[in-house]
Design a protein around this motif. Structure first.
Motif, short mmCIF file in Angstrom:
data_model
loop_
_atom_site.label_atom_id
_atom_site.label_comp_id
_atom_site.label_asym_id
_atom_site.label_seq_id
_atom_site.Cartn_x
_atom_site.Cartn_y
_atom_site.Cartn_z
N CYS A 187 0.81 -1.23 0.00
CA CYS A 187 0.00 0.00 0.00
C CYS A 187 0.84 1.28 0.00
O CYS A 187 0.42 2.30 -0.54
CB CYS A 187 -0.90 0.06 1.23
N MET A 188 2.01 1.22 0.64
CA MET A 188 2.82 2.42 0.78
C MET A 188 4.26 2.03 1.04
O MET A 188 4.52 1.04 1.72
CB MET A 188 2.29 3.28 1.95
N ILE A 189 5.18 2.79 0.46
CA ILE A 189 6.61 2.56 0.69
C ILE A 189 7.29 3.90 0.90
O ILE A 189 7.00 4.88 0.21
CB ILE A 189 7.28 1.86 -0.52
N GLU A 190 8.21 3.93 1.84
CA GLU A 190 9.09 5.09 2.07
C GLU A 190 10.47 4.52 2.36
O GLU A 190 10.66 3.85 3.38
CB GLU A 190 8.58 5.93 3.25
N THR A 191 11.43 4.79 1.46
CA THR A 191 12.72 4.11 1.53
C THR A 191 13.88 5.06 1.34
O THR A 191 13.84 5.95 0.49
CB THR A 191 12.80 3.01 0.45
N GLU A 192 14.93 4.85 2.14
CA GLU A 192 16.23 5.47 1.90
C GLU A 192 17.25 4.34 1.79
O GLU A 192 17.22 3.39 2.58
CB GLU A 192 16.62 6.41 3.04
N ALA A 193 18.14 4.43 0.81
CA ALA A 193 19.08 3.34 0.59
C ALA A 193 20.41 3.87 0.09
O ALA A 193 20.52 5.02 -0.33
CB ALA A 193 18.50 2.34 -0.41
N LYS A 194 21.41 3.00 0.16
CA LYS A 194 22.74 3.33 -0.37
C LYS A 194 23.03 2.42 -1.56
O LYS A 194 23.75 1.43 -1.44
CB LYS A 194 23.80 3.17 0.72
N GLU A 195 22.39 2.75 -2.66
CA GLU A 195 22.62 2.06 -3.92
C GLU A 195 22.36 0.55 -3.83
O GLU A 195 23.19 -0.26 -4.23
CB GLU A 195 24.03 2.34 -4.44
N VAL A 196 21.21 0.19 -3.28
CA VAL A 196 20.85 -1.23 -3.25
C VAL A 196 20.30 -1.63 -4.62
O VAL A 196 19.77 -0.80 -5.36
CB VAL A 196 19.82 -1.55 -2.15
#
Length: 732
Positions: A187-196
């Protein structure tokens, strides 16, 4: 207080839901706890509201007492306007629950989630979503929930995925994603990543959905046991007469209007024409709101059918085709430290970079986050960017878009040890026709490189859309704009580099999206991202070798923690004088003794650094200096060899032969070469000229036996040194 408690283990942690009569005037209320973090959600449905849209309000409230601290400003010790973190949490709750309401509802609905306590391990954001879901599910408010929410993390690229990692494991993590879902869909996504990579994200979706299924069943069981009977709010219907008018006057114009390639403008004009027609022909019915919904539902159906069945988009592009792209670096003003301009079709964004010293960082002082923030991305969306007039200012949307771009860029920034600047980016949406937040990532990447910030790699962002029919057939759309954004089912923003993903945000208008579809969208987003990066790298291939001339210069040094006081001085006198003398800003990190000197003039910055290093320098025998003679005594001369440090040259250390008077050889203010002969047990520095320059006196015309001795040549006792005796003096 009467209460009933239910518990469930998720990711190795116990989540408890506590129902009580504490807030018994609400439609639904629940307290949710994990560890010592506690939130309470209260959902209330009011009466009918005169509105042409579904009136839902969601607020996440922070309380300072939750952290067990008296926080706030010096003069105001109560909560004020919500922090950025609270606003972002409000948004993720809203984005999760809103699509699950029937959009024809016009009753005022408010969901307020208050953080009552927060520990050092468990973030309240996922608990807030679960609490909001439970409060609504157990209430009389009609809703197609419940939903579950978990955080999925990965500390380093080589680690396994973890459900609900604690705060310390999220610091600098390779992946930090909040994922919400229901019925096996996201339903919802909020993501922070380091070049995954895309595979890792797909695995994160699968892991999250497996845990969400447990949360969903947990909530359904509770609602079945103690939930209230849902209020029925039937959808209003237009009369056959009104529908007939629509089919006669409006329907024939829809295809040409939607596919005119003019974005949402022509559609909006036709809707206004329809509403005016209804109000004139049926003034007594007051159905303009229902008529608007009917118009948009019809447009939705056409847009969906044409996309899925005929591969037809509103502007004529192919499903995976980007709009025309362009990027430009610099060219605005030398006062700006870096500038980036990015065009994607009718979306135009200007980003400006400003660099500052560590002292320009943002101080965070909230219940959940405290400390300093050295990177900020701010986003502005003035009314003119969409061809409208209106009030200027910052709202939840602009804060959310700014935060998304900030997350997406954080993974490409250099480490502070390498680049100790405070970085602020401001993205100005100059023209908007879809996904200004992802255009902000692109423009900001250009600005960073234009400003000479040594980023790891350029990043870009793209918005992916979805059209799905009731029978399950669907099409993923690349680079959505206008009608596709408004009438589509998904706004899936993906940012990253050529190496991997750095940020994701998912908003939907349906009740969920299959993980399979999201994986397909990730693959298409990667292809689009690489095309955008080609354009960015053509405009500027790498960060400029030097910072802009107008940017401040920073020198870094380090002092022992116990010597920080010497640099600061009593009442800050030493550091303040240094700032005035060299026109610099000096910031000291108490934790490790790092000292940052910031200023416009590099020579002054370096000079200030040399002074600081001199203040804390440990002097050793055998070191040579060129120092200034500060005063003469009968028995010798005092020479300044560094900030706050001077030593004594005894008369016997001036020449390899006896001299009569020190003043015959040395003058006050003169610069002389000296060497440290010894440092005594009291820290006093004894210097020698003859050991480093044996011909010093001879060059002055003083020769052995040139003048009679008018006193015995005896070394003066230490007490004659006036208590200074060559030891370091504090001039503060």
């Amino acid at each position: 207080m009467t209460k009933k408690e239910y518990s469930l283990e998720i990711g190795g942690k116990v989540i408890s839901a506590i129902f009580s009569d504490l807030a018994d005037q609400t439609s639904g209320s629940v307290m949710v706890k994990c560890g010592q973090t506690v939130v309470i959600a209260n959902a209330t449905m009011g009466g009918l509201k005169d509105s042409d849209f579904f009136p839902l309000t969601v607020d996440f409230e922070e309380r300072f007492y939750a952290a067990g601290k008296i926080l706030g400003g010096q003069f105001i010790r109560r909560e004020g306007r919500p922090t950025e973190e609270a606003i972002l949490t409000s948004r993720i709750i809203d984005r999760t629950i809103r699509p699950l309401f029937a959009q024809h509802i016009r009753n005022d609905i408010q969901v307020v989630v208050t953080c009552l306590a927060i520990d050092e391990e468990n973030d309240p954001d996922t608990l807030a979503i679960i609490a909001a879901s439970l409060a609504i599910a157990a209430s009389n408010i009609p809703w197609n929930g419940p939903v579950g929410a978990v955080r999925v993390g990965k500390k380093t690229a080589g680690d396994n995925l973890v459900v609900n990692p604690i705060y310390k494991d999220r610091e600098g993590a390779a992946l930090d994603a909040v994922i919400c879902g229901r019925a096996g869909k996201v339903c919802m996504i909020e993501t922070e990543a380091k070049e995954v990579d895309e595979k890792t994200m797909s695995e994160a979706f699968a892991l999250a959905l497996s845990e969400i299924a447990k949360l969903e069943k947990f909530q359904k069981d509770i609602a079945k046991e103690i939930g209230k009977t849902k209020t029925e709010i039937p959808a209003p219907e237009l009369s056959a007469e009104v529908k007939s008018l629509f089919e006669k006057e409006i329907a024939p114009k829809l295809d040409a209007t939607i596919f005119a390639g003019a974005g949402s403008q022509k559609i909006g004009e036709l809707e206004k024409e329809w509403i005016k027609m209804v109000e004139e022909k049926f003034p007594e019915q007051k159905i303009s709101g229902i008529a608007s919904v009917y118009f948009n539902d019809t447009v939705d159906e056409i847009v969906h059918n044409e996309a899925v069945k005929n591969d037809r988009r509103a502007d004529g592009r192919k499903m995976n085709q980007l709009r025309e792209l362009s990027a430009e670096a610099g060219g605005i003003s030398s006062m700006i430290h870096g500038t980036g301009i990015f065009y994607r079709g009718g979306t135009h964004v200007l980003s400006a970079l400003t660099l500052g010293g560590p002292g320009d960082s943002q101080l965070l002082d909230g219940p959940e986050i405290r400390g300093k923030k050295y990177f900020m991305h701010h986003y502005n969306f003035p009314p003119y960017s969409s061809g409208e007039t209106g009030r200027l200012g910052t709202n939840r949307r602009s804060i959310g878009h700014g935060a998304l771009a900030e997350k997406s860029l954080r993974g490409i920034l250099p480490e502070r040890e390498q680049f100790p600047y405070t970085i602020r980016l401001v993205s100005e949406s100059m023209a908007s026709n879809g996904s200004t937040s992802m255009a902000s990532v692109c423009a900001s990447t250009v600005a960073l490189m234009d400003g000479g910030v040594p980023i790891k790699r350029p990043a870009a962002g793209i918005a992916m859309g979805l059209m799905i029919l009731p029978d399950g057939k669907y099409k993923v759309l690349t680079d959505i704009q206008g009608p596709e954004d408004h009438h589509g089912d998904m706004d899936f923003k993906v940012a990253g580099t050529r190496e991997g993903i750095t940020g994701i945000q998912l908003d939907i208008k349906v009740d969920g999206v299959d993980a399979k579809i999201l994986s397909e969208a990730l693959a298409a987003a990667k292809e689009a991202r690489h095309q955008i990066l080609d354009v960015i790298e053509k405009a500027i291939s790498a960060p400029r070798a030097n910072l802009a001339p107008s940017a401040p210069k920073i020198e870094k040094t380090k002092v022992e923690i116990e010597k920080i006081g010497a640099v600061i001085g009593p009442g800050g006198k030493v550091i303040q004088q240094l700032c005035r003398d060299y026109d610099v800003q000096i910031d000291i990190e108490q934790a490790d003794g790092s000292v940052f000197i910031t200023g416009k003039d590099l020579e002054k910055v370096k000079a200030a650094r040399a002074v600081i290093e001199g203040i804390v320098k440990e002097y050793k025998a055998g070191e040579k200096f060129t120092g200034k003679v500060t005063r003469l005594m009968e028995f010798g001369a005092f020479v300044e060899i560094g900030p706050n440090a001077e030593g004594m040259v005894h008369i016997s250390e001036v020449a390899p032969f006896r001299i009569n008077r020190i003043s015959d050889v040395i003058k006050e203010g003169e610069e002389v070469n000296v060497i440290i002969k010894e440092i005594d047990e009291k820290g006093r520095i004894n210097l020698s000229i003859k050991d480093v320059d044996p011909n010093f006196a001879s060059r002055k015309g003083v020769q052995p036996g040139a003048a009679p001795m008018d006193r015995p040549f005896n070394r003066a006792p230490r007490r004659d040194f006036g208590g200074h005796g060559g030891e370091r003096r504090d001039r503060r």
